[in-house]
Scaffold this motif. Structure first.
Motif, short mmCIF file in Angstrom:
data_model
loop_
_atom_site.label_atom_id
_atom_site.label_comp_id
_atom_site.label_asym_id
_atom_site.label_seq_id
_atom_site.Cartn_x
_atom_site.Cartn_y
_atom_site.Cartn_z
N GLY A 136 -11.39 -4.97 -20.73
CA GLY A 136 -11.39 -3.79 -19.88
C GLY A 136 -12.30 -3.93 -18.66
N ARG A 137 -11.90 -3.24 -17.59
CA ARG A 137 -12.66 -3.27 -16.35
C ARG A 137 -12.47 -1.94 -15.65
NH1 ARG A 137 -11.20 -4.98 -11.49
NH2 ARG A 137 -9.17 -5.65 -12.25
N LEU A 138 -13.56 -1.40 -15.11
CA LEU A 138 -13.44 -0.14 -14.39
C LEU A 138 -13.48 -0.39 -12.89
CD1 LEU A 138 -15.83 2.23 -16.40
CD2 LEU A 138 -13.35 2.39 -16.25
N SER A 139 -12.71 0.37 -12.17
CA SER A 139 -12.77 0.36 -10.71
C SER A 139 -13.03 1.78 -10.25
CB SER A 139 -11.46 -0.11 -10.09
OG SER A 139 -11.02 -1.30 -10.70
N PHE A 140 -13.83 1.92 -9.20
CA PHE A 140 -14.05 3.24 -8.63
C PHE A 140 -14.05 3.12 -7.11
CE2 PHE A 140 -16.87 6.69 -7.13
CZ PHE A 140 -16.11 7.76 -7.56
N ALA A 141 -13.16 3.84 -6.48
CA ALA A 141 -13.06 3.81 -5.02
C ALA A 141 -12.26 5.02 -4.56
CB ALA A 141 -12.37 2.53 -4.54
N SER A 142 -12.43 5.37 -3.30
CA SER A 142 -11.68 6.51 -2.78
C SER A 142 -10.20 6.17 -2.66
CB SER A 142 -12.24 6.95 -1.42
OG SER A 142 -12.28 5.85 -0.54
N GLU A 143 -9.94 4.92 -2.45
CA GLU A 143 -8.54 4.49 -2.38
C GLU A 143 -8.37 3.21 -3.20
OE1 GLU A 143 -5.05 5.06 0.79
OE2 GLU A 143 -6.97 6.10 0.66
N LEU A 144 -7.51 3.26 -4.21
CA LEU A 144 -7.25 2.08 -5.04
C LEU A 144 -5.82 1.62 -4.81
CD1 LEU A 144 -8.90 3.13 -8.45
CD2 LEU A 144 -9.68 1.34 -6.90
N PRO A 145 -5.52 0.36 -5.09
CA PRO A 145 -4.15 -0.12 -4.98
C PRO A 145 -3.24 0.66 -5.93
CG PRO A 145 -5.66 -1.94 -5.51
CD PRO A 145 -6.46 -0.69 -5.53
N PRO A 146 -1.94 0.62 -5.73
CA PRO A 146 -1.03 1.34 -6.63
C PRO A 146 -1.27 0.91 -8.08
CG PRO A 146 0.18 0.44 -4.77
CD PRO A 146 -1.22 -0.07 -4.66
N ARG A 147 -1.04 1.84 -9.01
CA ARG A 147 -1.29 1.53 -10.42
C ARG A 147 -0.40 0.40 -10.91
NH1 ARG A 147 -0.27 6.66 -13.52
NH2 ARG A 147 -0.47 5.36 -15.35
N GLY A 148 -1.01 -0.53 -11.66
CA GLY A 148 -0.28 -1.65 -12.23
C GLY A 148 -0.01 -1.43 -13.70
N GLU A 149 0.65 -2.40 -14.32
CA GLU A 149 1.05 -2.25 -15.72
C GLU A 149 -0.13 -2.23 -16.69
OE1 GLU A 149 3.01 -5.53 -17.53
OE2 GLU A 149 2.28 -6.97 -16.07
N HIS A 150 -1.29 -2.69 -16.25
CA HIS A 150 -2.44 -2.73 -17.14
C HIS A 150 -3.45 -1.62 -16.86
CE1 HIS A 150 -0.84 -6.34 -18.74
NE2 HIS A 150 -1.07 -7.06 -17.65
N ASP A 151 -3.09 -0.71 -15.99
CA ASP A 151 -3.97 0.42 -15.67
C ASP A 151 -3.62 1.58 -16.60
OD1 ASP A 151 -5.05 -1.13 -13.65
OD2 ASP A 151 -3.60 -0.42 -12.17
N HIS A 152 -4.49 1.85 -17.56
CA HIS A 152 -4.12 2.77 -18.63
C HIS A 152 -4.85 4.10 -18.62
CE1 HIS A 152 -1.66 -0.43 -20.06
NE2 HIS A 152 -2.68 -1.21 -20.31
N PHE A 153 -5.84 4.23 -17.75
CA PHE A 153 -6.52 5.53 -17.64
C PHE A 153 -7.03 5.68 -16.22
CE2 PHE A 153 -10.26 8.24 -17.61
CZ PHE A 153 -9.80 9.37 -18.29
N GLU A 154 -6.81 6.86 -15.68
CA GLU A 154 -7.25 7.10 -14.32
C GLU A 154 -7.76 8.52 -14.19
OE1 GLU A 154 -5.08 4.70 -10.89
OE2 GLU A 154 -4.36 6.75 -11.01
N LEU A 155 -8.97 8.64 -13.65
CA LEU A 155 -9.57 9.94 -13.41
C LEU A 155 -9.67 10.11 -11.90
CD1 LEU A 155 -10.86 12.01 -15.48
CD2 LEU A 155 -13.07 11.06 -14.80
N VAL A 156 -8.81 10.94 -11.35
CA VAL A 156 -8.83 11.17 -9.90
C VAL A 156 -9.80 12.31 -9.62
CG1 VAL A 156 -7.43 11.71 -7.88
CG2 VAL A 156 -6.42 10.42 -9.77
#
Length: 271
Positions: free
Chosen positions: A75-95
């Motif tokens: 697992g890896r977390l990313s945090f940014a105002s703008e992220l690339p489109p969600r990929g197949e391994h992106d399983h949780f997103e808190l906007v």
DNA sequence: AGATGTCCCTGGAAGC
DNA sequence: TGCTTCCAGGGACATC
């Protein structure tokens, strides 16, 4: 794989930036290790207060309830105002109003779980048996020695179990035992007070060193803002089976302990 | 209670 | 080259 230093580096990389944010929406991918435990829509409108760490868990305090996050192995977390489109391994997103926090986890050993509060059963179940924080003042040689006294299994497995001391995974357990000069197979209760004290120091130093260098690991790791560790951790034994020990040139050995690989130098580490 | 074994999952490496 | 098999790992859980 994220052990304590990587989790802490991740926490520091977004904790301040996300504090004060308001949740706008939640996006879920494939199921993670455990279900979220609440209606995702129920998180909308909540405010993020702070992000803490306990062992390898991240605890995100909300104005009502909290989210427990675990990075598992991949697992890896990313945090940014703008992220690339969600990929197949992106399983949780808190906007949120401050940016989007995204968990990317190909193997899905990670988890995000909601709890109503510290006394919630899920918090007790996940955090209740955790041992002492190795970088805190509570981790001290005398009580560490006492805790090892009651355990008949191999010291490596005690370190990994996390109920004596938290945050030490396979890599740092192998490395700490090397620096302490202790074979991974030594039964915990057989360690002398002096050897336990040496191991206590080695655990601290290995973790602090990794933390200071940005939590670099053997595999891909980056913080929530995409920073990589500033150098690859130069391991003494982990992943070096058959290679010469960096201290004495004896061939490093590998063995299985509880379905895990243990690496050690047969000359530098004594039974 | 502590010890032990099993399971979850998939990308990449190794073997054929 | 392309297939199959194995391995990596955290940690909860069931069982003894």
């Amino acid at each position: 794989m994220p052990e304590l230093p990587e989790v802490e580096v991740t926490r520091r990389s977004f904790a301040t930036a996300i504090a004060g944010a308001r949740v706008q929406s939640v996006n879920l991918g494939k199921p993670l290790r455990w279900p979220l435990g609440c209606d995702p829509g129920g998180l909308v409108g909540r405010d993020v207060l702070s992000v803490r760490r306990r062992g390898k868990y991240l605890l995100m305090d909300l104005d009502a309830g909290l989210l427990l996050m675990h990075l598992g192995m991949s697992g890896r977390l990313s945090f940014a105002s703008e992220l690339p489109p969600r990929g197949e391994h992106d399983h949780f997103e808190l906007v949120t109003t401050r940016g989007t926090l995204r968990l990317t986890d190909p193997r899905r050993f990670g988890a995000v779980v909601y709890a109503h509060g510290e006394r919630d059963a899920v918090v007790q179940r996940l955090l209740g048996r955790l041992g002492v924080e190795p970088l805190s003042a509570d981790f001290e040689p005398a009580s560490f020695y006492q805790a090892l006294k009651g355990r008949s299994v191999a010291i490596k497995q005690v370190l990994m179990a996390g109920d004596v001391v938290v945050g030490v995974g396979n890599i740092y357990a192998s490395e700490a035992l090397f620096w302490a000069g202790i074979r991974p197979t030594v039964r915990a209760m057989r360690l002398s007070r002096a050897r336990a004290a040496r191991l206590h120091d080695a655990i601290r130093q290995v973790l602090e060193q990794a933390l200071a260098t940005g939590g670099s690991t053997l595999r891909d790791f980056s913080s929530a803002t995409g920073q990589h560790g500033c150098f690859q951790l130069e391991t003494m034994v982990y992943g070096r089976a058959g290679q010469a020990c960096r201290l004495c040139a004896t061939a490093v050995r590998v063995m299985r302990q509880g379905q895990r690989s243990s690496f050690f130098c047969p000359h530098c580490q004594k039974a």
